[in-house]
Write an enzyme that holds these catalytic residues in place. Structure first.
Site, PDB file in Angstrom:
ATOM      1  N   GLU A 185      -5.915  38.382  32.486  1.00  0.00           N
ATOM      2  CA  GLU A 185      -6.070  39.345  31.396  1.00  0.00           C
ATOM      3  C   GLU A 185      -4.726  39.676  30.746  1.00  0.00           C
ATOM      4  O   GLU A 185      -4.668  40.045  29.578  1.00  0.00           O
ATOM      5  CB  GLU A 185      -6.716  40.637  31.931  1.00  0.00           C
ATOM      6  CG  GLU A 185      -8.063  40.914  31.306  1.00  0.00           C
ATOM      7  CD  GLU A 185      -8.752  42.150  31.859  1.00  0.00           C
ATOM      8  OE1 GLU A 185      -9.967  42.081  32.003  1.00  0.00           O
ATOM      9  OE2 GLU A 185      -8.095  43.169  32.141  1.00  0.00           O
TER      10      GLU A 185
ATOM     11  N   HIS B 121     -11.913  21.097  51.945  1.00  0.00           N
ATOM     12  CA  HIS B 121     -13.066  20.217  52.119  1.00  0.00           C
ATOM     13  C   HIS B 121     -13.977  20.230  50.896  1.00  0.00           C
ATOM     14  O   HIS B 121     -15.106  19.758  50.940  1.00  0.00           O
ATOM     15  CB  HIS B 121     -13.832  20.630  53.385  1.00  0.00           C
ATOM     16  CG  HIS B 121     -12.994  20.470  54.612  1.00  0.00           C
ATOM     17  ND1 HIS B 121     -13.133  19.426  55.491  1.00  0.00           N
ATOM     18  CD2 HIS B 121     -11.954  21.215  55.081  1.00  0.00           C
ATOM     19  CE1 HIS B 121     -12.239  19.531  56.459  1.00  0.00           C
ATOM     20  NE2 HIS B 121     -11.505  20.616  56.231  1.00  0.00           N
TER      21      HIS B 121
ATOM     22  N   LYS C 275     -18.932  42.075  24.618  1.00  0.00           N
ATOM     23  CA  LYS C 275     -19.587  43.398  24.602  1.00  0.00           C
ATOM     24  C   LYS C 275     -20.246  43.636  23.253  1.00  0.00           C
ATOM     25  O   LYS C 275     -21.376  44.117  23.170  1.00  0.00           O
ATOM     26  CB  LYS C 275     -18.566  44.509  24.869  1.00  0.00           C
ATOM     27  CG  LYS C 275     -17.985  44.502  26.251  1.00  0.00           C
ATOM     28  CD  LYS C 275     -17.069  45.706  26.445  1.00  0.00           C
ATOM     29  CE  LYS C 275     -16.219  45.547  27.679  1.00  0.00           C
ATOM     30  NZ  LYS C 275     -15.128  46.502  27.761  1.00  0.00           N
TER      31      LYS C 275
HETATM   32  O1  PA5 Z   1      -8.034  45.785  33.266  1.00  0.00           O
HETATM   33  C1  PA5 Z   1      -8.850  46.295  32.510  1.00  0.00           C
HETATM   34  O2  PA5 Z   1      -8.513  47.075  31.613  1.00  0.00           O
HETATM   35  C2  PA5 Z   1     -10.329  46.014  32.656  1.00  0.00           C
HETATM   36  O3  PA5 Z   1     -10.592  45.059  33.596  1.00  0.00           O
HETATM   37  C3  PA5 Z   1     -11.077  47.277  33.029  1.00  0.00           C
HETATM   38  O4  PA5 Z   1     -10.537  47.758  34.238  1.00  0.00           O
HETATM   39  C4  PA5 Z   1     -12.559  47.029  33.191  1.00  0.00           C
HETATM   40  O5  PA5 Z   1     -13.072  46.502  32.000  1.00  0.00           O
HETATM   41  C5  PA5 Z   1     -13.276  48.307  33.528  1.00  0.00           C
HETATM   42  O6  PA5 Z   1     -13.025  49.283  32.562  1.00  0.00           O
HETATM   43  P1  PA5 Z   1     -13.307  50.797  32.825  1.00  0.00           P
HETATM   44  O7  PA5 Z   1     -12.435  51.244  33.932  1.00  0.00           O
HETATM   45  O8  PA5 Z   1     -13.001  51.474  31.525  1.00  0.00           O
HETATM   46  O9  PA5 Z   1     -14.768  50.926  33.185  1.00  0.00           O
END
Ligand code: PA5
Length: 447
Positions: free
Chosen positions: A287, A308, A422
């Site tokens: 990310e 394996h 989303k």
């Molecule tokens: O690193 C990030 O920002 C994302 O992975 C969020 O943690 C994830 O989408 C969950 O978001 P939230 O904590 O707002 O529910």
């Protein structure tokens, strides 16, 4: 000390490529420390561990104590950064066949809100019937669909089983101080709650209550975890020599390899307990770096299991990969290979050896074979799997990620691409406010 060995990389990058990255790495560290880089409103994690107040740890431990006393099972609802860190630490420290191995009375920790599987939720809610269970609802935005949906179901079941009043004592929220539905719900119901700092993004939040509360409920020492991270802060600061700074070296080496055609990094472990640490690491790096058409693809394997299955590809497939091995120096327990009079399996050559010695030879043999096969190898050695060293490892990777993202030339602290699915999902489900998008997407499907 956590050590990083890059000797098996040098043959794969020309001359002084790694050392030549030192100025860029130093510049990145300075940006993280003085907040002058891209995404600087999300660098609260840089000094988070050393700034963690005892009063916060006291409050987390008190909430954990109440949950541990009242509940046999605690469900942690969260996804991405609001889930993976806690799971990574709990699974690294817990016994393989029970949630925790340092106190039989620890509650079982289950996870939800990280998928939208009807079967998963059915089976979870069936399992929880007649269980004394609590919920930790974790969401920074407070509006994430997966988590909100699971929490809606779990809250109802919790209230049905405990009664609404008593349910309030076993539900804790970890969310934003002011914004989002999780905050509104927590305030209205009067749940105990913890705040996720504004300047810490999800994937960097394991050392906030997001990770610390579930880890404490599971029975582990969050003070040692935070101390490990705080000590690693000192070991990776701008005053530390490039060669002695594990985060700096890691960031430099992976960028050097990337610039020389190695586009995929495989994080390998030889301890099944580290499976979720790899999942956490994949989110952290994926990310943070995968944007603007750039970024190393973070993959992971659990060895020797995956030797394996994936071993053939790694040994002889396309040569665009490099491998980072997390090696744990000392096993926690002792198991010796027994001598067998008949030796039908031919294993007496191992009799009297620790199983871990066999594992270590598998590790060394694998590293040598993969290097021979054209796969550069970075080795990160962790003395033991305990709270302190896991804390160090977490911070080492976080700092390495911030540095690496800046050297790559991206903002490591945003994730604009996560919104795309989303938007489509909301349009397809008819969420209010998505009418235009819905028309667009439906006409596209018809085509
Ligand atoms: O690193 C990030 O920002 C994302 O992975 C969020 O943690 C994830 O989408 C969950 O978001 P939230 O904590 O707002 O529910």
């Amino acid at each position: 000390m956590i050590k990083i060995d890059i000797s098996q990389v040098r043959d794969f990058v020309p001359g002084n490529t790694i050392k030549a990255l030192e100025p860029e790495v130093k510049d990145a560290i300075c940006k993280l420390e003085n907040g002058s880089g891209a995404g600087n409103d999300f660098i609260g994690w840089v000094n988070l561990a050393s700034a963690t107040k005892d009063s916060l740890l006291d409050a987390i431990e008190e909430s954990a104590r109440i949950m541990r006393q009242k509940c046999d099972v605690v469900v942690v609802a969260g996804i991405g950064g609001s889930y993976l860190g806690a799971r990574a630490v709990i699974e690294a420290l817990a016994g393989s066949f029970c949630t925790s191995d340092n106190d039989k009375k620890n509650p079982q920790i289950l996870f939800a809100g990280h998928n939208i599987s009807e079967d998963y939720l059915f089976e979870l809610t069936e399992y929880l019937k007649n269980c004394r269970f609590g919920i930790i609802n974790i969401s920074k935005s407070g509006t994430t669909t997966e988590t909100a949906l699971a929490f809606r179901l779990l809250k109802k079941q919790c209230e049905d089983q405990w009664g609404r009043e008593e349910a309030r004592n076993v539900i804790v929220a970890v969310t934003d101080a002011k914004r989002g539905a999780a905050r509104v719900c927590a305030d209205k119901e009067g749940y105990r709650s913890f705040i996720i700092p504004d300047n810490v993004g999800g994937r960097f939040s394991v050392l906030t209550p997001v990770g610390l509360l579930p880890i404490a409920v599971a029975g582990f020492d969050i003070r040692q975890l935070v101390k490990g991270a705080a000590d690693m802060e000192g070991l990776t600061g701008s005053g530390v020599r490039f060669e002695d700074n594990p985060s700096a070296l890691y960031a430099a080496v992976r960028n050097a390899l990337y610039r020389n055609g190695k586009k995929i990094e495989i994080l390998a472990n030889f301890q099944p307990k580290l499976h979720y640490l790899s999942e956490w690491w994949k989110q952290l790096y994926g990310e943070s770096e995968g944007k603007e058409g750039k970024g190393i693809f973070p993959a992971s394997v659990d060895f020797s299991t995956d030797l394996h299955s994936m071993g053939q590809w790694i040994q002889e497939g396309e040569r665009t990969i490099f491998e980072t091995v997390i090696s744990v120096d000392k096993a926690k327990h002792s198991v010796l290979v027994p001598f067998d009079e008949e030796n039908l399996d031919g294993l007496n050559f191992l009799a009297g050896k620790h199983v871990d010695e066999v594992n270590k030879m598998a590790e060394l043999g694998t590293r040598l074979a993969h290097v021979d096969g054209g796969v550069p190898n970075i080795r990160i050695t962790v003395p033991q799997l305990n709270e302190y060293w896991i804390g160090q490892l977490i911070y080492m990777f976080e700092k390495g990620c911030g540095i690496s993202g800046y050297v790559l030339g991206v903002n490591p602290f945003n994730q604009p691409g996560v919104e795309a699915y989303k938007k489509n999902m909301f349009a397809l489900l008819g969420k209010p406010g998505y009418e235009e998008e819905s028309k667009r997407i439906l006409s596209r499907i018809k085509e």
